[in-house]
Design a protein around this motif. Sequence first.
Motif, PDB file in Angstrom:
ATOM      1  N   ILE A 190       0.851  -1.183   0.000  1.00 25.48           N
ATOM      2  CA  ILE A 190       0.000   0.000   0.000  1.00 25.48           C
ATOM      3  C   ILE A 190       0.896   1.246   0.000  1.00 25.48           C
ATOM      4  CG2 ILE A 190      -1.827   1.250   1.188  1.00 25.48           C
ATOM      5  CD1 ILE A 190      -2.718  -1.434   0.144  1.00 25.48           C
ATOM      6  N   VAL A 191       0.568   2.203  -0.844  1.00 33.94           N
ATOM      7  CA  VAL A 191       1.306   3.472  -0.889  1.00 33.94           C
ATOM      8  C   VAL A 191       0.292   4.613  -0.897  1.00 33.94           C
ATOM      9  CG1 VAL A 191       3.265   2.482  -2.134  1.00 33.94           C
ATOM     10  CG2 VAL A 191       1.354   3.444  -3.416  1.00 33.94           C
ATOM     11  N   PRO A 192       0.704   5.820  -0.475  1.00 33.90           N
ATOM     12  CA  PRO A 192      -0.206   6.978  -0.544  1.00 33.90           C
ATOM     13  C   PRO A 192      -0.627   7.237  -1.995  1.00 33.90           C
ATOM     14  CG  PRO A 192       1.667   7.463   0.854  1.00 33.90           C
ATOM     15  CD  PRO A 192       1.969   6.160   0.197  1.00 33.90           C
ATOM     16  N   LEU A 193      -1.834   7.744  -2.122  1.00 35.42           N
ATOM     17  CA  LEU A 193      -2.372   8.009  -3.456  1.00 35.42           C
ATOM     18  C   LEU A 193      -1.485   8.997  -4.215  1.00 35.42           C
ATOM     19  CD1 LEU A 193      -4.923   6.992  -4.911  1.00 35.42           C
ATOM     20  CD2 LEU A 193      -6.012   9.152  -4.346  1.00 35.42           C
ATOM     21  N   ARG A 194      -0.947   9.990  -3.496  1.00 33.73           N
ATOM     22  CA  ARG A 194      -0.111  11.005  -4.144  1.00 33.73           C
ATOM     23  C   ARG A 194       1.189  10.398  -4.650  1.00 33.73           C
ATOM     24  NH1 ARG A 194      -0.052  16.307  -4.575  1.00 33.73           N
ATOM     25  NH2 ARG A 194       1.929  17.389  -4.918  1.00 33.73           N
ATOM     26  N   GLU A 195       1.748   9.443  -3.903  1.00 37.04           N
ATOM     27  CA  GLU A 195       2.991   8.803  -4.334  1.00 37.04           C
ATOM     28  C   GLU A 195       2.779   8.043  -5.643  1.00 37.04           C
ATOM     29  OE1 GLU A 195       5.932   5.212  -2.832  1.00 37.04           O
ATOM     30  OE2 GLU A 195       4.959   6.506  -1.335  1.00 37.04           O
ATOM     31  N   GLU A 196       1.665   7.279  -5.709  1.00 36.31           N
ATOM     32  CA  GLU A 196       1.369   6.550  -6.932  1.00 36.31           C
ATOM     33  C   GLU A 196       1.044   7.508  -8.076  1.00 36.31           C
ATOM     34  OE1 GLU A 196       1.034   3.191  -9.319  1.00 36.31           O
ATOM     35  OE2 GLU A 196       1.870   3.484  -7.292  1.00 36.31           O
ATOM     36  N   TYR A 197       0.373   8.618  -7.700  1.00 38.62           N
ATOM     37  CA  TYR A 197       0.057   9.638  -8.706  1.00 38.62           C
ATOM     38  C   TYR A 197       1.333  10.195  -9.323  1.00 38.62           C
ATOM     39  CZ  TYR A 197      -0.977  14.384 -10.317  1.00 38.62           C
ATOM     40  OH  TYR A 197      -1.039  15.548 -11.043  1.00 38.62           O
ATOM     41  N   GLU A 198       2.331  10.516  -8.489  1.00 36.52           N
ATOM     42  CA  GLU A 198       3.591  11.057  -8.996  1.00 36.52           C
ATOM     43  C   GLU A 198       4.331  10.029  -9.843  1.00 36.52           C
ATOM     44  OE1 GLU A 198       5.599  12.312  -5.507  1.00 36.52           O
ATOM     45  OE2 GLU A 198       4.442  14.186  -5.302  1.00 36.52           O
ATOM     46  N   ALA A 199       4.263   8.734  -9.429  1.00 37.68           N
ATOM     47  CA  ALA A 199       4.922   7.686 -10.217  1.00 37.68           C
ATOM     48  C   ALA A 199       4.257   7.546 -11.585  1.00 37.68           C
ATOM     49  CB  ALA A 199       4.870   6.356  -9.460  1.00 37.68           C
ATOM     50  N   ARG A 200       2.912   7.582 -11.587  1.00 39.59           N
ATOM     51  CA  ARG A 200       2.194   7.478 -12.870  1.00 39.59           C
ATOM     52  C   ARG A 200       2.441   8.726 -13.726  1.00 39.59           C
ATOM     53  NH1 ARG A 200      -1.809   3.423 -12.659  1.00 39.59           N
ATOM     54  NH2 ARG A 200      -0.851   1.757 -11.431  1.00 39.59           N
ATOM     55  N   GLN A 201       2.543   9.868 -13.077  1.00 39.41           N
ATOM     56  CA  GLN A 201       2.863  11.092 -13.809  1.00 39.41           C
ATOM     57  C   GLN A 201       4.221  10.975 -14.490  1.00 39.41           C
ATOM     58  OE1 GLN A 201       0.532  13.164 -14.688  1.00 39.41           O
ATOM     59  NE2 GLN A 201       0.913  14.984 -13.463  1.00 39.41           N
ATOM     60  N   ALA A 202       5.189  10.415 -13.746  1.00 40.84           N
ATOM     61  CA  ALA A 202       6.522  10.219 -14.331  1.00 40.84           C
ATOM     62  C   ALA A 202       6.444   9.267 -15.525  1.00 40.84           C
ATOM     63  CB  ALA A 202       7.483   9.676 -13.275  1.00 40.84           C
ATOM     64  N   GLU A 203       5.635   8.187 -15.381  1.00 42.55           N
ATOM     65  CA  GLU A 203       5.466   7.254 -16.500  1.00 42.55           C
ATOM     66  C   GLU A 203       4.819   7.940 -17.697  1.00 42.55           C
ATOM     67  OE1 GLU A 203       3.433   3.707 -15.468  1.00 42.55           O
ATOM     68  OE2 GLU A 203       4.804   3.172 -13.849  1.00 42.55           O
ATOM     69  N   LEU A 204       3.810   8.794 -17.395  1.00 41.36           N
ATOM     70  CA  LEU A 204       3.127   9.497 -18.480  1.00 41.36           C
ATOM     71  C   LEU A 204       4.077  10.446 -19.211  1.00 41.36           C
ATOM     72  CD1 LEU A 204      -0.335  10.287 -16.840  1.00 41.36           C
ATOM     73  CD2 LEU A 204       0.149   8.650 -18.665  1.00 41.36           C
ATOM     74  N   LYS A 205       4.941  11.129 -18.423  1.00 38.70           N
ATOM     75  CA  LYS A 205       5.904  12.026 -19.059  1.00 38.70           C
ATOM     76  C   LYS A 205       6.882  11.244 -19.919  1.00 38.70           C
ATOM     77  CE  LYS A 205       5.784  15.791 -15.695  1.00 38.70           C
ATOM     78  NZ  LYS A 205       6.547  16.577 -14.707  1.00 38.70           N
ATOM     79  N   LYS A 206       7.297  10.065 -19.412  1.00 40.13           N
ATOM     80  CA  LYS A 206       8.197   9.222 -20.192  1.00 40.13           C
ATOM     81  C   LYS A 206       7.502   8.739 -21.464  1.00 40.13           C
ATOM     82  CE  LYS A 206      10.987   5.016 -19.892  1.00 40.13           C
ATOM     83  NZ  LYS A 206      11.372   3.859 -19.030  1.00 40.13           N
ATOM     84  N   THR A 207       6.233   8.333 -21.303  1.00 37.36           N
ATOM     85  CA  THR A 207       5.468   7.891 -22.477  1.00 37.36           C
ATOM     86  C   THR A 207       5.276   9.026 -23.466  1.00 37.36           C
ATOM     87  OG1 THR A 207       4.291   6.277 -21.095  1.00 37.36           O
ATOM     88  CG2 THR A 207       3.298   6.851 -23.228  1.00 37.36           C
ATOM     89  N   GLU A 208       5.006  10.220 -22.893  1.00 36.46           N
ATOM     90  CA  GLU A 208       4.827  11.389 -23.762  1.00 36.46           C
ATOM     91  C   GLU A 208       6.101  11.689 -24.545  1.00 36.46           C
ATOM     92  OE1 GLU A 208       3.528  16.105 -23.433  1.00 36.46           O
ATOM     93  OE2 GLU A 208       3.809  14.896 -21.625  1.00 36.46           O
ATOM     94  N   ALA A 209       7.255  11.569 -23.856  1.00 36.93           N
ATOM     95  CA  ALA A 209       8.532  11.803 -24.540  1.00 36.93           C
ATOM     96  C   ALA A 209       8.765  10.749 -25.625  1.00 36.93           C
ATOM     97  CB  ALA A 209       9.678  11.783 -23.531  1.00 36.93           C
ATOM     98  N   GLU A 210       8.420   9.483 -25.299  1.00 36.02           N
ATOM     99  CA  GLU A 210       8.578   8.423 -26.296  1.00 36.02           C
ATOM    100  C   GLU A 210       7.673   8.662 -27.496  1.00 36.02           C
ATOM    101  OE1 GLU A 210       7.744   4.896 -24.141  1.00 36.02           O
ATOM    102  OE2 GLU A 210       9.708   4.786 -23.166  1.00 36.02           O
ATOM    103  N   ILE A 211       6.423   9.075 -27.206  1.00 36.04           N
ATOM    104  CA  ILE A 211       5.488   9.351 -28.304  1.00 36.04           C
ATOM    105  C   ILE A 211       5.997  10.511 -29.151  1.00 36.04           C
ATOM    106  CG2 ILE A 211       3.166  10.188 -28.829  1.00 36.04           C
ATOM    107  CD1 ILE A 211       2.173   8.635 -26.402  1.00 36.04           C
ATOM    108  N   LYS A 212       6.533  11.537 -28.472  1.00 32.43           N
ATOM    109  CA  LYS A 212       7.074  12.681 -29.192  1.00 32.43           C
ATOM    110  C   LYS A 212       8.216  12.248 -30.100  1.00 32.43           C
ATOM    111  CE  LYS A 212       9.013  17.293 -28.436  1.00 32.43           C
ATOM    112  NZ  LYS A 212       9.432  18.285 -27.416  1.00 32.43           N
TER     113      LYS A 212
END
Length: 544
Positions: A190-212
């Motif tokens: 179990i992790v805080p919602l904000r921690e998982e949110y930041e991890a998913r945000q980092a993944e999204l930024k990485k995905t966004e960079a890959e898509i770019k």
Amino acid sequence: MSAGSSRRSDHQFLCSICLDVFTDPVTVPCGHNFCKHCITEHWDTNGSSDCPLCKESFQRRPPLRVNTFIREMVAEFRCEAEQRSSSSSSSSSSEQQDAKPGEVPCDACTGTKLKALKSCLVCLASYCETHLKPHLTVSSLKRHQLAEPVENLEDRMCSKHFKPLELFCKTEQTCVCLLCSVVDHRTHEIVPLREEYEARQAELKKTEAEIKQMRQKRRLKIQEIKESAKISRDAAEGEKAEGVQVFVALREAVVRGLNEFVKEVEDKQETTEKQAEDFIRDLEEEISELKKRSCEVKQLSRSEDHLHLLRSFSSLNPAPPARDWTEVSVRPPPYEGTAARAVATLEETLGKKMKRLLAEAELRRVQRYAVDVTLNPRTAHDDLRLSDEGKRVQHKENRHLKQNIKTFYHDIFVLGNESFSSGRFYFQVEVKGNTYWALGLVKESVDRKGLIEMSSQDGCWILWLRKRKENKALAPPSDARSDPKKVGVFLDHQKGLISFYDVDAAALIRSFTGCRFPEKLYPIFSLYGDDSGSLSICPVNQTV
């Protein structure tokens, strides 16, 4: 200063790449401003240095220094923006607004719904400023968790324990409340919602960079495909032009052959008719003479005067010599085989014409890959003299040879400045009037101090001519029908092909096929034994 600030547009402080307020603003040579990180990333991604706004291209990437003036203006803009935000908040407290479509309304308002300022995750309700006051003043309500106004608050609460979903179960990949983590998910990660949110945000930024990056690669691929299509289109147009020229020439040859065939038949018929006319004319003349004599004989035979008849008979005109027409006849000329002979002649003519036209088309094709070749004076043997522009070489014997690591010492050669390691290339050299010359391509590591073995096995693809009093020979002798005046050299690196052409005759002299080129190739030239002659690298003029 404040008056000027009030007139400033917010867009003046936005980076056109990230569309956010400048961070470390820099100015490129064309005058436009960007975030330092944004313009650096843009150049790294595109692989070229240009302005994203005006598209001006810079030969070298300019150095980037933070524009302190713009940075101070941005800092002042941020302060003003914060003041406007706080002022807006205070004014909203004194002057509440009705909820507009798309905005969260106050659940406690009756009648006209006001715009909600906060949502309570405990009460599962949203409140305007007036109805929010109890949560700010009553001690029991102060413990409630407030959030920015959102709709469907029930979706943000645990349906089992009616607690806020503020934790995330990584094991089951679901949002849970505090009680869920203790009761149903106590063995899970179990992790805080904000921690998982930041991890998913980092993944999204990485995905966004890959898509770019993928989009950029596809843009480059589109450009590559367009360029290939253009090359194909140009090649198709050139091939059509060549084909039209060949077929038009062949059609003209066919028409010319047809006209010659018709003329031959008509000439034979005309000769026959003339012969018949001559025979008929001669026969008609003889008939006229015979008719005249017949009248004279008939008139004399009717005379009853014996003396007159006897005297006139002796003076009667003798009969004209009569031609024996028994064997005379008009025989039709032998037309059989005329068409076949005409077709055979046409076929031979077309074969020669086609061979010539195809040779000219092939020469024009390779001439499209013409490159500018110049002579390298640092490699020239001391007996060779080069022109200032590096296009012409002459032989001038020099008894004082100088040693140089790049200079040919034993064999009288000079290399070109240009090297070829891929693609297709063509250049041509005027050689007329010279008795001993050589030219072609050699590998980069050719021995410049010893004897050069002019063979393809040793990395030398050279054509040479040596004239003597008793004979003329071009190496190899069987490849030449006459001495060329201008020689073209073509290299197709991918196919392993080197060809030599007689430019004026549009004829292939010889080709080296199946070659391997592990090193760079350089043009090579040689001239010997004639101080008045010269080899000249000449421009390509596709007039064949």
